[in-house]
Design a protein around this motif. Structure first.
Motif, PDB file in Angstrom:
ATOM      1  N   THR A 120       0.808  -1.222   0.000  1.00  0.00           N
ATOM      2  CA  THR A 120       0.000   0.000   0.000  1.00  0.00           C
ATOM      3  C   THR A 120       0.840   1.271   0.000  1.00  0.00           C
TER       4      THR A 120
ATOM      5  N   VAL B  66      -2.395   5.530  -4.039  1.00  0.00           N
ATOM      6  CA  VAL B  66      -3.766   5.706  -4.525  1.00  0.00           C
ATOM      7  C   VAL B  66      -3.765   6.468  -5.852  1.00  0.00           C
TER       8      VAL B  66
ATOM      9  N   HIS C 183       1.039   6.295   1.067  1.00  0.00           N
ATOM     10  CA  HIS C 183      -0.279   5.715   0.786  1.00  0.00           C
ATOM     11  C   HIS C 183      -1.048   6.576  -0.220  1.00  0.00           C
TER      12      HIS C 183
END
Length: 154
Positions: free
Chosen positions: A59, A108, A104
């Motif tokens: 992630t 994304v 993170h």
């Protein structure tokens, strides 16, 4: 006026699914090209026509297809991502340090999955395109990528 031309239509019966895990040692915040490793996987399994997918099992790292001719592109992209998700921006989540939450966010923004057509055993990438794992953390990590081919044999 734009003109659109259709290429040859190829039909394939999907008869195989082959997968592996690539472990990539990163050097900290950087782009690591994995195009050659994916090409080698396709050659090893005797891929024909189909699709190869990559999935990043993390992630705070991600995948992208980007220019592979000029290293300045990668440097500028890292700079742009740092501007979009800077450290010390008041993030609440910082369990692993100030680069934790920005990593993170960058993941994304850039994504953790790619799917690439394979024609006659070769990825249908453009002339200047390469596949990259982007490490968003400051320190080095070992990252795992699941690589899967679905299609026929060559």
């Amino acid at each position: 006026m734009s003109r659109i031309r259709a290429g040859e239509i190829r039909e394939t019966l999907v008869t195989r699914r082959v997968s592996t895990v690539l472990s990539v040692d990163t050097k900290g915040r950087s782009f690591t090209e994995v195009t050659g490793a994916v090409s080698q996987f396709l050659a090893t399994i005797g891929a024909g026509d189909g699709e190869v997918s990559l999935f990043c099992r993390h992630t705070s790292a991600s995948l992208t297809i980007q220019e592979n001719a000029s290293p300045e592109v990668q440097l500028d992209l890292l700079t742009a991502l740092d501007r979009l998700a800077p450290e010390h921006a008041g993030w609440v989540h910082d369990l692993e340090g100030p680069d934790d939450m920005p990593a993170h966010v960058k993941s994304v923004l850039t994504g953790i999955h790619l799917a690439i057509p394979v024609m006659s055993g070769r990825m249908a990438l453009g002339t200047w395109q390469g596949i990259y794992l982007i490490e968003h953390r400051a320190r080095a990590h070992r990252r795992d990528l699941v690589v899967a081919f679905v299609g026929d044999g060559g």
